[in-house]
Design a protein around this motif. Structure first.
Motif, PDB file in Angstrom:
ATOM      1  N   ALA A 181       0.844  -1.196   0.000  1.00 18.09           N
ATOM      2  CA  ALA A 181       0.000   0.000   0.000  1.00 18.09           C
ATOM      3  C   ALA A 181       0.883   1.251   0.000  1.00 18.09           C
ATOM      4  O   ALA A 181       1.827   1.352   0.775  1.00 18.09           O
ATOM      5  CB  ALA A 181      -0.906  -0.002   1.221  1.00 18.09           C
ATOM      6  N   VAL A 182       0.574   2.158  -0.887  1.00 22.81           N
ATOM      7  CA  VAL A 182       1.289   3.425  -0.968  1.00 22.81           C
ATOM      8  C   VAL A 182       0.235   4.516  -0.908  1.00 22.81           C
ATOM      9  O   VAL A 182      -0.741   4.494  -1.650  1.00 22.81           O
ATOM     10  CB  VAL A 182       2.107   3.536  -2.276  1.00 22.81           C
ATOM     11  N   SER A 183       0.435   5.464  -0.035  1.00 22.97           N
ATOM     12  CA  SER A 183      -0.573   6.513   0.150  1.00 22.97           C
ATOM     13  C   SER A 183      -0.683   7.380  -1.099  1.00 22.97           C
ATOM     14  O   SER A 183       0.310   7.597  -1.812  1.00 22.97           O
ATOM     15  CB  SER A 183      -0.215   7.386   1.348  1.00 22.97           C
ATOM     16  N   PRO A 184      -1.884   7.894  -1.352  1.00 23.77           N
ATOM     17  CA  PRO A 184      -2.050   8.808  -2.485  1.00 23.77           C
ATOM     18  C   PRO A 184      -1.126  10.024  -2.380  1.00 23.77           C
ATOM     19  O   PRO A 184      -0.625  10.503  -3.397  1.00 23.77           O
ATOM     20  CB  PRO A 184      -3.525   9.225  -2.395  1.00 23.77           C
ATOM     21  N   ALA A 185      -0.865  10.499  -1.154  1.00 18.28           N
ATOM     22  CA  ALA A 185       0.033  11.651  -0.986  1.00 18.28           C
ATOM     23  C   ALA A 185       1.455  11.304  -1.433  1.00 18.28           C
ATOM     24  O   ALA A 185       2.129  12.107  -2.083  1.00 18.28           O
ATOM     25  CB  ALA A 185       0.037  12.114   0.470  1.00 18.28           C
ATOM     26  N   ARG A 186       1.904  10.100  -1.101  1.00 21.60           N
ATOM     27  CA  ARG A 186       3.248   9.657  -1.505  1.00 21.60           C
ATOM     28  C   ARG A 186       3.320   9.508  -3.024  1.00 21.60           C
ATOM     29  O   ARG A 186       4.290   9.901  -3.665  1.00 21.60           O
ATOM     30  CB  ARG A 186       3.588   8.328  -0.813  1.00 21.60           C
ATOM     31  N   LEU A 187       2.271   8.935  -3.606  1.00 22.14           N
ATOM     32  CA  LEU A 187       2.232   8.779  -5.062  1.00 22.14           C
ATOM     33  C   LEU A 187       2.239  10.144  -5.757  1.00 22.14           C
ATOM     34  O   LEU A 187       2.965  10.348  -6.725  1.00 22.14           O
ATOM     35  CB  LEU A 187       0.990   7.984  -5.478  1.00 22.14           C
ATOM     36  N   ALA A 188       1.446  11.068  -5.238  1.00 22.08           N
ATOM     37  CA  ALA A 188       1.388  12.416  -5.814  1.00 22.08           C
ATOM     38  C   ALA A 188       2.757  13.087  -5.734  1.00 22.08           C
ATOM     39  O   ALA A 188       3.212  13.722  -6.686  1.00 22.08           O
ATOM     40  CB  ALA A 188       0.335  13.253  -5.098  1.00 22.08           C
ATOM     41  N   SER A 189       3.425  12.923  -4.607  1.00 21.51           N
ATOM     42  CA  SER A 189       4.750  13.516  -4.431  1.00 21.51           C
ATOM     43  C   SER A 189       5.741  12.935  -5.443  1.00 21.51           C
ATOM     44  O   SER A 189       6.514  13.668  -6.070  1.00 21.51           O
ATOM     45  CB  SER A 189       5.227  13.274  -3.003  1.00 21.51           C
ATOM     46  N   LEU A 190       5.708  11.634  -5.608  1.00 27.87           N
ATOM     47  CA  LEU A 190       6.609  10.979  -6.557  1.00 27.87           C
ATOM     48  C   LEU A 190       6.333  11.445  -7.983  1.00 27.87           C
ATOM     49  O   LEU A 190       7.261  11.744  -8.742  1.00 27.87           O
ATOM     50  CB  LEU A 190       6.452   9.455  -6.463  1.00 27.87           C
ATOM     51  N   LEU A 191       5.056  11.553  -8.340  1.00 28.61           N
ATOM     52  CA  LEU A 191       4.710  11.999  -9.685  1.00 28.61           C
ATOM     53  C   LEU A 191       5.123  13.453  -9.909  1.00 28.61           C
ATOM     54  O   LEU A 191       5.576  13.811 -11.002  1.00 28.61           O
ATOM     55  CB  LEU A 191       3.211  11.811  -9.939  1.00 28.61           C
ATOM     56  N   ARG A 192       4.995  14.290  -8.895  1.00 28.16           N
ATOM     57  CA  ARG A 192       5.462  15.691  -9.013  1.00 28.16           C
ATOM     58  C   ARG A 192       6.974  15.727  -9.251  1.00 28.16           C
ATOM     59  O   ARG A 192       7.463  16.527 -10.047  1.00 28.16           O
ATOM     60  CB  ARG A 192       5.116  16.474  -7.750  1.00 28.16           C
ATOM     61  N   GLN A 193       7.708  14.873  -8.549  1.00 29.45           N
ATOM     62  CA  GLN A 193       9.164  14.820  -8.718  1.00 29.45           C
ATOM     63  C   GLN A 193       9.540  14.441 -10.149  1.00 29.45           C
ATOM     64  O   GLN A 193      10.590  14.847 -10.640  1.00 29.45           O
ATOM     65  CB  GLN A 193       9.784  13.804  -7.763  1.00 29.45           C
ATOM     66  N   ARG A 194       8.688  13.667 -10.807  1.00 30.93           N
ATOM     67  CA  ARG A 194       8.950  13.243 -12.176  1.00 30.93           C
ATOM     68  C   ARG A 194       8.379  14.218 -13.195  1.00 30.93           C
ATOM     69  O   ARG A 194       8.378  13.950 -14.390  1.00 30.93           O
ATOM     70  CB  ARG A 194       8.376  11.850 -12.427  1.00 30.93           C
ATOM     71  N   GLY A 195       7.833  15.343 -12.709  1.00 30.77           N
ATOM     72  CA  GLY A 195       7.424  16.416 -13.607  1.00 30.77           C
ATOM     73  C   GLY A 195       5.982  16.396 -14.072  1.00 30.77           C
ATOM     74  O   GLY A 195       5.619  17.163 -14.961  1.00 30.77           O
ATOM     75  N   PHE A 196       5.148  15.550 -13.494  1.00 32.10           N
ATOM     76  CA  PHE A 196       3.756  15.489 -13.923  1.00 32.10           C
ATOM     77  C   PHE A 196       2.961  16.646 -13.336  1.00 32.10           C
ATOM     78  O   PHE A 196       3.198  17.067 -12.207  1.00 32.10           O
ATOM     79  CB  PHE A 196       3.105  14.158 -13.505  1.00 32.10           C
ATOM     80  N   GLY A 197       1.985  17.138 -14.107  1.00 34.75           N
ATOM     81  CA  GLY A 197       1.109  18.209 -13.667  1.00 34.75           C
ATOM     82  C   GLY A 197       0.011  17.677 -12.759  1.00 34.75           C
ATOM     83  O   GLY A 197      -0.286  16.480 -12.733  1.00 34.75           O
ATOM     84  N   GLU A 198      -0.611  18.598 -12.036  1.00 31.77           N
ATOM     85  CA  GLU A 198      -1.631  18.213 -11.047  1.00 31.77           C
ATOM     86  C   GLU A 198      -2.819  17.492 -11.683  1.00 31.77           C
ATOM     87  O   GLU A 198      -3.368  16.561 -11.095  1.00 31.77           O
ATOM     88  CB  GLU A 198      -2.108  19.443 -10.274  1.00 31.77           C
TER      89      GLU A 198
END
Length: 167
Positions: free
Chosen positions: A130-147
């Protein structure tokens, strides 16, 4: 004994600009800018550098367009990322802006960023962890994805919870 001026005009096989270029290009793919800088560091005159680079392009040993696409495609296969993040890496690698734009247009279709974001999420959830949505969002932001892409990718994964965990 030869005078020093005649020795300066003769380029030894070891210092032949074309041979230097071939040797440099044989190690791995390079951009025209990288080859130009290399030959300049070898103290090859600018006119001869231009001629050597043109000759390498003519012979097919140097092709920035195909190199940029191969490199970018390989990069996102190893580490999926958003278009702006890959754009920054291509520019840092020395590709010019029009070529970067062309490469990104070829590589990123309409849904490519969403697919890459989904791949990252699935990698994080591998093995049912299980990975929290907040952790996933943070990782995706680090990879340059938009909100917008982040919200959609995380929302899709939670809607397809059974599929995301291999059930």
């Amino acid at each position: 004994m030869k005078d020093s001026s005649s020795r300066r005009r003769v380029i030894s096989p070891r210092r032949d600009p074309i041979q230097l270029a071939f040797k440099y290009l044989s190690l791995r793919d390079r951009t025209a800018a990288q080859l130009t800088r290399y030959l300049q560091r070898q103290r090859v005159p600018k006119k001869i550098v231009r001629e050597a680079v043109a000759r390498c392009i003519e012979l097919g040993y140097l092709n920035d367009r195909s190199f940029a696409f191969r490199w970018a495609e390989s990069r996102v296969q190893r580490r999926p990322m958003a278009k702006p993040a890959l754009e920054a890496e291509l520019l840092a690698k020395g590709f010019d802006e029009p070529l970067v734009a062309e490469t990104l247009a070829r590589l990123y279709g309409r849904d490519t960023e969403r697919r890459f974001a989904g791949e990252i999420i699935r990698q994080q959830q591998k093995g049912g962890r299980a990975v929290s949505p907040a952790r996933l969002a943070s990782l995706l932001r680090q990879r340059g994805f938009g909100e917008e892409v982040i919200a959609e990718a995380i929302g899709m994964e939670h809607r397809d919870d059974g599929d995301a965990h291999g059930e």
